[in-house]
Design a protein around this motif. Sequence first.
Motif, PDB file in Angstrom:
ATOM      1  N   LYS A  74      40.901  39.321  27.233  1.00 27.06           N
ATOM      2  CA  LYS A  74      40.256  39.108  28.529  1.00 27.06           C
ATOM      3  C   LYS A  74      41.058  39.833  29.599  1.00 27.06           C
ATOM      4  O   LYS A  74      42.270  40.006  29.450  1.00 27.06           O
ATOM      5  CB  LYS A  74      40.201  37.622  28.869  1.00 27.06           C
ATOM      6  N   VAL A  75      40.394  40.229  30.658  1.00 25.77           N
ATOM      7  CA  VAL A  75      41.086  40.953  31.720  1.00 25.77           C
ATOM      8  C   VAL A  75      40.684  40.405  33.081  1.00 25.77           C
ATOM      9  O   VAL A  75      39.527  40.037  33.305  1.00 25.77           O
ATOM     10  CB  VAL A  75      40.769  42.468  31.639  1.00 25.77           C
ATOM     11  N   LEU A  76      41.691  40.296  33.945  1.00 24.24           N
ATOM     12  CA  LEU A  76      41.440  39.903  35.323  1.00 24.24           C
ATOM     13  C   LEU A  76      41.892  41.052  36.208  1.00 24.24           C
ATOM     14  O   LEU A  76      43.021  41.508  36.113  1.00 24.24           O
ATOM     15  CB  LEU A  76      42.238  38.633  35.655  1.00 24.24           C
ATOM     16  N   TRP A  77      40.965  41.532  37.050  1.00 25.63           N
ATOM     17  CA  TRP A  77      41.264  42.692  37.892  1.00 25.63           C
ATOM     18  C   TRP A  77      41.374  42.221  39.336  1.00 25.63           C
ATOM     19  O   TRP A  77      40.430  41.660  39.881  1.00 25.63           O
ATOM     20  CB  TRP A  77      40.156  43.731  37.695  1.00 25.63           C
ATOM     21  N   LEU A  78      42.535  42.436  39.893  1.00 28.11           N
ATOM     22  CA  LEU A  78      42.764  42.036  41.278  1.00 28.11           C
ATOM     23  C   LEU A  78      42.957  43.267  42.156  1.00 28.11           C
ATOM     24  O   LEU A  78      43.502  44.280  41.708  1.00 28.11           O
ATOM     25  CB  LEU A  78      44.023  41.166  41.403  1.00 28.11           C
ATOM     26  N   ASP A  79      42.518  43.170  43.397  1.00 24.95           N
ATOM     27  CA  ASP A  79      42.788  44.234  44.358  1.00 24.95           C
ATOM     28  C   ASP A  79      42.984  43.625  45.736  1.00 24.95           C
ATOM     29  O   ASP A  79      42.104  42.933  46.246  1.00 24.95           O
ATOM     30  CB  ASP A  79      41.625  45.238  44.372  1.00 24.95           C
ATOM     31  N   HIS A  80      44.134  43.855  46.315  1.00 29.01           N
ATOM     32  CA  HIS A  80      44.486  43.254  47.611  1.00 29.01           C
ATOM     33  C   HIS A  80      44.204  41.761  47.658  1.00 29.01           C
ATOM     34  O   HIS A  80      43.658  41.248  48.634  1.00 29.01           O
ATOM     35  CB  HIS A  80      43.752  43.963  48.745  1.00 29.01           C
ATOM     36  N   GLY A  81      44.582  41.083  46.602  1.00 32.12           N
ATOM     37  CA  GLY A  81      44.433  39.636  46.557  1.00 32.12           C
ATOM     38  C   GLY A  81      43.067  39.165  46.114  1.00 32.12           C
ATOM     39  O   GLY A  81      42.916  38.035  45.674  1.00 32.12           O
ATOM     40  N   LYS A  82      42.066  40.028  46.229  1.00 40.11           N
ATOM     41  CA  LYS A  82      40.706  39.610  45.868  1.00 40.11           C
ATOM     42  C   LYS A  82      40.431  39.865  44.383  1.00 40.11           C
ATOM     43  O   LYS A  82      40.954  40.802  43.794  1.00 40.11           O
ATOM     44  CB  LYS A  82      39.696  40.394  46.704  1.00 40.11           C
ATOM     45  N   GLN A  83      39.589  39.000  43.842  1.00 41.57           N
ATOM     46  CA  GLN A  83      39.221  39.160  42.443  1.00 41.57           C
ATOM     47  C   GLN A  83      38.063  40.133  42.338  1.00 41.57           C
ATOM     48  O   GLN A  83      36.979  39.880  42.856  1.00 41.57           O
ATOM     49  CB  GLN A  83      38.825  37.787  41.882  1.00 41.57           C
ATOM     50  N   ILE A  84      38.304  41.277  41.687  1.00 36.98           N
ATOM     51  CA  ILE A  84      37.219  42.243  41.520  1.00 36.98           C
ATOM     52  C   ILE A  84      36.357  41.815  40.342  1.00 36.98           C
ATOM     53  O   ILE A  84      35.138  41.808  40.427  1.00 36.98           O
ATOM     54  CB  ILE A  84      37.766  43.671  41.269  1.00 36.98           C
ATOM     55  N   ALA A  85      37.005  41.452  39.248  1.00 38.53           N
ATOM     56  CA  ALA A  85      36.246  41.034  38.076  1.00 38.53           C
ATOM     57  C   ALA A  85      37.114  40.268  37.095  1.00 38.53           C
ATOM     58  O   ALA A  85      38.330  40.411  37.088  1.00 38.53           O
ATOM     59  CB  ALA A  85      35.652  42.259  37.381  1.00 38.53           C
ATOM     60  N   PHE A  86      36.454  39.459  36.265  1.00 38.61           N
ATOM     61  CA  PHE A  86      37.127  38.761  35.174  1.00 38.61           C
ATOM     62  C   PHE A  86      36.191  38.816  33.984  1.00 38.61           C
ATOM     63  O   PHE A  86      35.020  38.433  34.099  1.00 38.61           O
ATOM     64  CB  PHE A  86      37.410  37.303  35.570  1.00 38.61           C
ATOM     65  N   GLY A  87      36.660  39.358  32.876  1.00 41.18           N
ATOM     66  CA  GLY A  87      35.752  39.424  31.736  1.00 41.18           C
ATOM     67  C   GLY A  87      36.291  40.204  30.565  1.00 41.18           C
ATOM     68  O   GLY A  87      37.491  40.185  30.298  1.00 41.18           O
ATOM     69  N   GLU A  88      35.373  40.919  29.879  1.00 47.83           N
ATOM     70  CA  GLU A  88      35.708  41.613  28.641  1.00 47.83           C
ATOM     71  C   GLU A  88      36.665  42.780  28.882  1.00 47.83           C
ATOM     72  O   GLU A  88      36.529  43.520  29.860  1.00 47.83           O
ATOM     73  CB  GLU A  88      34.434  42.137  27.972  1.00 47.83           C
ATOM     74  N   THR A  89      37.576  42.949  27.937  1.00 46.55           N
ATOM     75  CA  THR A  89      38.645  43.931  28.121  1.00 46.55           C
ATOM     76  C   THR A  89      38.137  45.361  28.252  1.00 46.55           C
ATOM     77  O   THR A  89      38.404  46.028  29.254  1.00 46.55           O
ATOM     78  CB  THR A  89      39.621  43.873  26.932  1.00 46.55           C
ATOM     79  N   GLN A  90      37.417  45.831  27.229  1.00 45.31           N
ATOM     80  CA  GLN A  90      37.081  47.268  27.184  1.00 45.31           C
ATOM     81  C   GLN A  90      36.269  47.675  28.408  1.00 45.31           C
ATOM     82  O   GLN A  90      36.555  48.668  29.056  1.00 45.31           O
ATOM     83  CB  GLN A  90      36.318  47.598  25.895  1.00 45.31           C
ATOM     84  N   GLU A  91      35.264  46.868  28.713  1.00 50.75           N
ATOM     85  CA  GLU A  91      34.372  47.196  29.827  1.00 50.75           C
ATOM     86  C   GLU A  91      35.158  47.267  31.136  1.00 50.75           C
ATOM     87  O   GLU A  91      35.031  48.224  31.896  1.00 50.75           O
ATOM     88  CB  GLU A  91      33.276  46.127  29.900  1.00 50.75           C
ATOM     89  N   LEU A  92      35.996  46.259  31.364  1.00 46.97           N
ATOM     90  CA  LEU A  92      36.745  46.208  32.624  1.00 46.97           C
ATOM     91  C   LEU A  92      37.781  47.319  32.713  1.00 46.97           C
ATOM     92  O   LEU A  92      37.985  47.903  33.778  1.00 46.97           O
ATOM     93  CB  LEU A  92      37.424  44.851  32.774  1.00 46.97           C
ATOM     94  N   CYS A  93      38.403  47.630  31.581  1.00 47.75           N
ATOM     95  CA  CYS A  93      39.405  48.691  31.597  1.00 47.75           C
ATOM     96  C   CYS A  93      38.758  50.028  31.909  1.00 47.75           C
ATOM     97  O   CYS A  93      39.325  50.853  32.632  1.00 47.75           O
ATOM     98  CB  CYS A  93      40.142  48.750  30.257  1.00 47.75           C
ATOM     99  N   ASP A  94      37.554  50.241  31.357  1.00 50.30           N
ATOM    100  CA  ASP A  94      36.829  51.476  31.667  1.00 50.30           C
ATOM    101  C   ASP A  94      36.554  51.564  33.160  1.00 50.30           C
ATOM    102  O   ASP A  94      36.760  52.598  33.787  1.00 50.30           O
ATOM    103  CB  ASP A  94      35.491  51.513  30.904  1.00 50.30           C
TER     104      ASP A  94
END
Lengths: 245, 263
Positions: free
Chosen positions: A215-235
């Motif tokens: 699972k991956v959690l993507w943060l940017d300037h404190g805000k949550q951009i996305a939380f979900g599947e690894t491959q898709e989010l990493c792309d």
Amino acid sequence: MIIEAHDVSIRYILGDFKDIGVKEYVLRRIKRNYQVREFWAVDGVSFSLERGDMLGIIGSNGAGKSTLLKAVTGIMVPTKGWVKVNGTIAALLELASGFDGDLTVRENTYLRGALLGYTRKFMNEKYEEIIDFSGLQEFQDRPFKQLSSGMKSRLAFSIACLVKPDILILDEVLSVGDGAFRKKSEEKMMEIIHGGATTILVSHLLEQVRSMCNKVLWLDHGKQIAFGETQELCDRYEEFLKKKR
Amino acid sequence: MLQKMRKYQFLFEELVKRDFKKKYKRTVLGMFWSVLSPLLMLLVMSLVFTQFFGRSTPHYTIYLFCGQLVFSYFTDATNSGMSSLMDNSAVFSKINVPKYMFLLSKNVSSFINFCLTLVVFFVFVAIDGIPFRWTFLLLLYPIGCLVVFNIGMGLILSALFMIFKDIQYLYTVVTQVIMYFSAIFYNIEAFALHIRYLFYLNPIFVYIRYFRKIVIDNDIPEPSFHLLCAFYALAVLLIGGFIYKKYNYKFFVLCMRWHRNDN
């Protein structure tokens, strides 16, 4: 559910309050030019992890990754929202600091164990194992300040990891120390991870996240951009990085 | 509460051990010195002041010692308490641990020191020809109040010290003022009656007074005096507890910003 974070927000205060003394503070208050700015280091982050999950947190510097980890470990309490944690945590954050240079290695080991919430009985049983693992047998009764920084982190790692934690938190470290210990520490971490622990990994190496995390959690300037599947989010994250350049 | 205490007992013991070792730096003279230094102070004071105040005050050396004993415990405990959070900020910004433990362990070191001086105090009392009475046991009461008072002050000061670095210097001035208003070496009988009452606004004076009443005057203080002792201790503890609760998790933010600045 092992970890559940709901709408976690953490506010820092910036501005005049630090580095001015009492006198200056009182003066500025009277003159009414005392200023503080607020700044949300983490803003509305929600995620949940099951047993055995491995979460990678990605994002650029200052995205709030480390601050979020401090909320999970309970060092900080969120300004808004909450984090629920079921189980014991081993957090490997800036390990080598917080020891006392004047005490011996043995005394520091017991103190650190006590700080991490172990019992004396447990420490008595595990002490030999900890020293063996860290390879500091000859240094047991030497003052801690005589150790090199590599040795310090070896000891810190050994103390933190010789329990079987339910949750492992890694801030950009997957191995500690030099040569032989690097391999040993990595093996130990893998043992904990594959032993069913829930793991959170903060990393800038996307390859590492791709290969290890589910699972991956993507943060940017404190805000949550996305939380979900690894491959898709990493792309998506890679694309985002390319655009930035 | 009891469960919590058992949980943190090991940590508490280890912290006390650490503070004790660091304080005395593993030297034989270390512990000896911490008893010797208030005694030297006592010697100087009695040499200087016996001429001025000694003649009107019976058992003047013991009178001085009561003041010195209480006052030096107060300053020692509060000064070491003040820095307890700052000194350990590197620890509690990485490990989730109750921060008041650091303050309590520092207070234990000061208290042990106080107890050692107290033993010397009783030796002096015996030498001065004052008979030991059962009422001496009542001294446990002001000592208890003083322990609570010092912990309360430590809670307040350690929190302030995290926010304002210069509180250290201001507090030195404050303790000086408290010292001069504690009637350590003079007798308040010299003041007019309505001014004497003002001294009771100073908690340290009240605790010293209790010691003197028991040891020198062979007198048991009135219930209202006991209430005053407890009032000061509990009031300060309450304020300290409130501040600690309010800033508990803000300390972390404060010290973290400093650590970042240092880098």
